[in-house]
Design a protein around this motif. Structure first.
Motif, PDB file in Angstrom:
ATOM      1  N   LEU A  66       0.824  -1.210   0.000  1.00  0.00           N
ATOM      2  CA  LEU A  66       0.000   0.000   0.000  1.00  0.00           C
ATOM      3  C   LEU A  66       0.858   1.261   0.000  1.00  0.00           C
ATOM      4  O   LEU A  66       0.524   2.262  -0.652  1.00  0.00           O
ATOM      5  CB  LEU A  66      -0.928   0.002   1.220  1.00  0.00           C
ATOM      6  CG  LEU A  66      -2.019  -1.079   1.229  1.00  0.00           C
ATOM      7  CD1 LEU A  66      -2.694  -1.147   2.592  1.00  0.00           C
ATOM      8  CD2 LEU A  66      -3.055  -0.803   0.149  1.00  0.00           C
ATOM      9  N   ALA A  67       1.989   1.210   0.720  1.00  0.00           N
ATOM     10  CA  ALA A  67       2.885   2.372   0.777  1.00  0.00           C
ATOM     11  C   ALA A  67       3.513   2.641  -0.587  1.00  0.00           C
ATOM     12  O   ALA A  67       3.581   3.798  -1.030  1.00  0.00           O
ATOM     13  CB  ALA A  67       3.981   2.135   1.819  1.00  0.00           C
ATOM     14  N   ILE A  68       3.968   1.587  -1.259  1.00  0.00           N
ATOM     15  CA  ILE A  68       4.552   1.736  -2.601  1.00  0.00           C
ATOM     16  C   ILE A  68       3.514   2.298  -3.560  1.00  0.00           C
ATOM     17  O   ILE A  68       3.801   3.172  -4.386  1.00  0.00           O
ATOM     18  CB  ILE A  68       5.079   0.377  -3.131  1.00  0.00           C
ATOM     19  CG1 ILE A  68       6.324  -0.068  -2.359  1.00  0.00           C
ATOM     20  CG2 ILE A  68       5.360   0.441  -4.633  1.00  0.00           C
ATOM     21  CD1 ILE A  68       7.571   0.729  -2.650  1.00  0.00           C
ATOM     22  N   GLY A  69       2.281   1.811  -3.440  1.00  0.00           N
ATOM     23  CA  GLY A  69       1.208   2.307  -4.299  1.00  0.00           C
ATOM     24  C   GLY A  69       0.861   3.751  -4.018  1.00  0.00           C
ATOM     25  O   GLY A  69       0.577   4.522  -4.932  1.00  0.00           O
ATOM     26  N   GLY A  70       0.891   4.129  -2.722  1.00  0.00           N
ATOM     27  CA  GLY A  70       0.548   5.501  -2.355  1.00  0.00           C
ATOM     28  C   GLY A  70       1.562   6.513  -2.848  1.00  0.00           C
ATOM     29  O   GLY A  70       1.201   7.535  -3.438  1.00  0.00           O
ATOM     30  N   ASN A  71       2.834   6.223  -2.619  1.00  0.00           N
ATOM     31  CA  ASN A  71       3.902   7.124  -3.078  1.00  0.00           C
ATOM     32  C   ASN A  71       5.213   6.349  -3.087  1.00  0.00           C
ATOM     33  O   ASN A  71       5.812   6.121  -2.029  1.00  0.00           O
ATOM     34  CB  ASN A  71       3.997   8.349  -2.166  1.00  0.00           C
ATOM     35  CG  ASN A  71       4.895   9.428  -2.754  1.00  0.00           C
ATOM     36  OD1 ASN A  71       6.018   9.169  -3.184  1.00  0.00           O
ATOM     37  ND2 ASN A  71       4.393  10.654  -2.756  1.00  0.00           N
ATOM     38  N   LYS A  72       5.625   5.933  -4.261  1.00  0.00           N
ATOM     39  CA  LYS A  72       6.802   5.081  -4.402  1.00  0.00           C
ATOM     40  C   LYS A  72       8.057   5.727  -3.817  1.00  0.00           C
ATOM     41  O   LYS A  72       8.794   5.113  -3.040  1.00  0.00           O
ATOM     42  CB  LYS A  72       7.020   4.747  -5.881  1.00  0.00           C
ATOM     43  CG  LYS A  72       8.273   3.930  -6.161  1.00  0.00           C
ATOM     44  CD  LYS A  72       8.456   3.734  -7.660  1.00  0.00           C
ATOM     45  CE  LYS A  72       9.821   3.146  -7.970  1.00  0.00           C
ATOM     46  NZ  LYS A  72      10.043   3.000  -9.431  1.00  0.00           N
ATOM     47  N   GLU A  73       8.303   6.983  -4.174  1.00  0.00           N
ATOM     48  CA  GLU A  73       9.534   7.657  -3.745  1.00  0.00           C
ATOM     49  C   GLU A  73       9.583   7.810  -2.226  1.00  0.00           C
ATOM     50  O   GLU A  73      10.616   7.551  -1.593  1.00  0.00           O
ATOM     51  CB  GLU A  73       9.649   9.039  -4.410  1.00  0.00           C
ATOM     52  CG  GLU A  73       9.979   9.012  -5.889  1.00  0.00           C
ATOM     53  CD  GLU A  73       8.816   8.572  -6.757  1.00  0.00           C
ATOM     54  OE1 GLU A  73       7.650   8.690  -6.302  1.00  0.00           O
ATOM     55  OE2 GLU A  73       9.072   8.092  -7.875  1.00  0.00           O
ATOM     56  N   SER A  74       8.459   8.213  -1.641  1.00  0.00           N
ATOM     57  CA  SER A  74       8.418   8.376  -0.181  1.00  0.00           C
ATOM     58  C   SER A  74       8.609   7.042   0.523  1.00  0.00           C
ATOM     59  O   SER A  74       9.302   6.962   1.548  1.00  0.00           O
ATOM     60  CB  SER A  74       7.078   8.988   0.240  1.00  0.00           C
ATOM     61  OG  SER A  74       6.938  10.288  -0.301  1.00  0.00           O
ATOM     62  N   ALA A  75       7.996   5.992  -0.029  1.00  0.00           N
ATOM     63  CA  ALA A  75       8.118   4.656   0.563  1.00  0.00           C
ATOM     64  C   ALA A  75       9.570   4.178   0.557  1.00  0.00           C
ATOM     65  O   ALA A  75      10.059   3.620   1.540  1.00  0.00           O
ATOM     66  CB  ALA A  75       7.230   3.662  -0.189  1.00  0.00           C
ATOM     67  N   ILE A  76      10.262   4.416  -0.543  1.00  0.00           N
ATOM     68  CA  ILE A  76      11.673   4.008  -0.653  1.00  0.00           C
ATOM     69  C   ILE A  76      12.528   4.807   0.323  1.00  0.00           C
ATOM     70  O   ILE A  76      13.433   4.261   0.969  1.00  0.00           O
ATOM     71  CB  ILE A  76      12.182   4.186  -2.104  1.00  0.00           C
ATOM     72  CG1 ILE A  76      11.474   3.174  -3.021  1.00  0.00           C
ATOM     73  CG2 ILE A  76      13.696   3.994  -2.184  1.00  0.00           C
ATOM     74  CD1 ILE A  76      11.745   3.392  -4.494  1.00  0.00           C
ATOM     75  N   ARG A  77      12.204   6.110   0.479  1.00  0.00           N
ATOM     76  CA  ARG A  77      12.982   6.968   1.383  1.00  0.00           C
ATOM     77  C   ARG A  77      12.870   6.534   2.838  1.00  0.00           C
ATOM     78  O   ARG A  77      13.804   6.713   3.623  1.00  0.00           O
ATOM     79  CB  ARG A  77      12.548   8.429   1.239  1.00  0.00           C
ATOM     80  CG  ARG A  77      13.191   9.138   0.039  1.00  0.00           C
ATOM     81  CD  ARG A  77      13.119  10.653   0.202  1.00  0.00           C
ATOM     82  NE  ARG A  77      11.748  11.126   0.138  1.00  0.00           N
ATOM     83  CZ  ARG A  77      11.138  11.518  -0.974  1.00  0.00           C
ATOM     84  NH1 ARG A  77      11.790  11.454  -2.132  1.00  0.00           N
ATOM     85  NH2 ARG A  77       9.893  11.951  -0.960  1.00  0.00           N
TER      86      ARG A  77
END
Length: 327
Positions: free
Chosen positions: A192-203
């Motif tokens: 769900l986090a990757i789907g919500g915002n990939k860049e923020s999730a990776i950070r």
């Protein structure tokens, strides 16, 4: 309570209910128990695959090889059953082999998407073409019928619990397990986090590659389970029987409210999308509309539903942007 009533799932549920009421007037056969069970049985395989596709679409990916993978596993287990002894252990072995084969093929997709960073649509199109070609080469397009299948598998295929056929029970079990994974597990929250915002999730430390490999492998796992359900439903293996099914799977997920660009989707919405698609097709058959027009109507409903959903989503985003500017 207000949030639930305004949710996307409630809107789809209302459409399904309205459609059922309309079809009950069109054909008195529609609301019979046998017909409703037939609708569920006929769409259980699509439902199993759509549940897995939901996770992939949430992450912004897509898998058009699901029908090909399912067909390949159907052919392999079909050929295995022709030489297996009629023993309960044979059934257990099938339930082990089929999902593992699916996971293997799904993991290949996941590795190519994550490690080599090839777009998912390209990877899965290639996989679909390769698998379909191999399936036709191995089978020469010939059916595998149940004549040589173990009786233990035929008994399994005919099994019912509380009047519900086994493939419906498999669909329900798959949906419940996947809902739990998505809602209560770490990997589900990462999806769900990757789907919500990939860049923020990776950070924040989420391993993007791990999530991609997981969703495609899980899709493969469910394709293996769907292969067992499909073989149990038809009691035969048709090498060409699932061609084009991937489009119905994707359509069901999108009808269920998932955003094809990623970031949005629920298991409950997908189940309602599968029901909506199945009810529409069943209603068109009961209304004795030609097969050609059935496809046209189904396509129009999908386009209208997706267009309406996208317009509503844009409006909500514009309102959010306006609030942020005023703040």
């Amino acid at each position: 309570m207000k949030a639930i009533l305004k949710s996307k799932e409630m809107s789809i549920a209302a459409i399904v209910l309205l459609l059922c009421i309309t079809l009950a007037f069109v054909s008195p056969v529609f609301l019979t128990a046998d017909n409703l069970l037939d609708v569920l049985k006929a769409n259980s395989v699509i439902g199993i695959l759509a549940v897995g596709m939901t996770l992939i679409i949430i992450t912004g990916g897509i898998d058009v090889s699901v029908a090909a993978v399912t067909s390949a596993v159907c052919v392999i287990i079909g050929k295995l059953m022709q030489v297996m002894p009629d023993h309960f252990l044979s059934l257990l072995l099938l339930f082990l082999i089929a999902p593992l084969l699916g996971v293997f093929l799904g993991a290949i997709n996941g590795l190519l998407v994550s490690k080599i960073q090839i777009p998912a649509i390209v990877v899965t199109l290639g996989m679909m073409s390769i698998i379909n070609g191999l399936v036709l080469y191995v089978t020469n397009g010939v059916y595998l019928n149940s004549t040589n299948f173990p009786k233990v598998f035929i008994n399994f295929a005919n099994f019912k619990l509380f009047g519900l056929p086994i493939i419906i029970l498999i669909f329900v079990a798959v949906a419940l397990v996947t809902w739990y994974i998505l809602k209560y597990t770490l990997i589900g929250r990462e999806v769900l986090a990757i789907g919500g915002n990939k860049e923020s999730a990776i950070r924040v430390g989420i391993n993007y590659d791990k999530v991609q490999i997981f969703v495609f492998s899980y899709m493969g796992l469910l394709a293996g389970i769907a292969a067992i359900a499909q073989t149990a439903y038809t009691k035969s293996v048709d090498p060409n029987g699932m061609l084009g099914l991937e489009l119905m799977v994707i359509a069901a997920v999108v009808l269920g409210g998932a955003n094809i660009m990623g970031g949005r989707g629920t298991i409950m919405g997908t189940i309602l999308g599968v029901l909506l698609l199945g009810i529409v097709q069943n209603g068109l058959i009961l209304a004795k509309i030609d097969t050609f027009w059935q496809k046209v109507f189904t396509g129009l409903i999908i386009l209208l539903a997706v267009s309406y959903d996208h317009i509503q989503y844009r409006r909500s985003q514009e309102k959010l942007a306006k609030i942020e500017v005023e703040a």
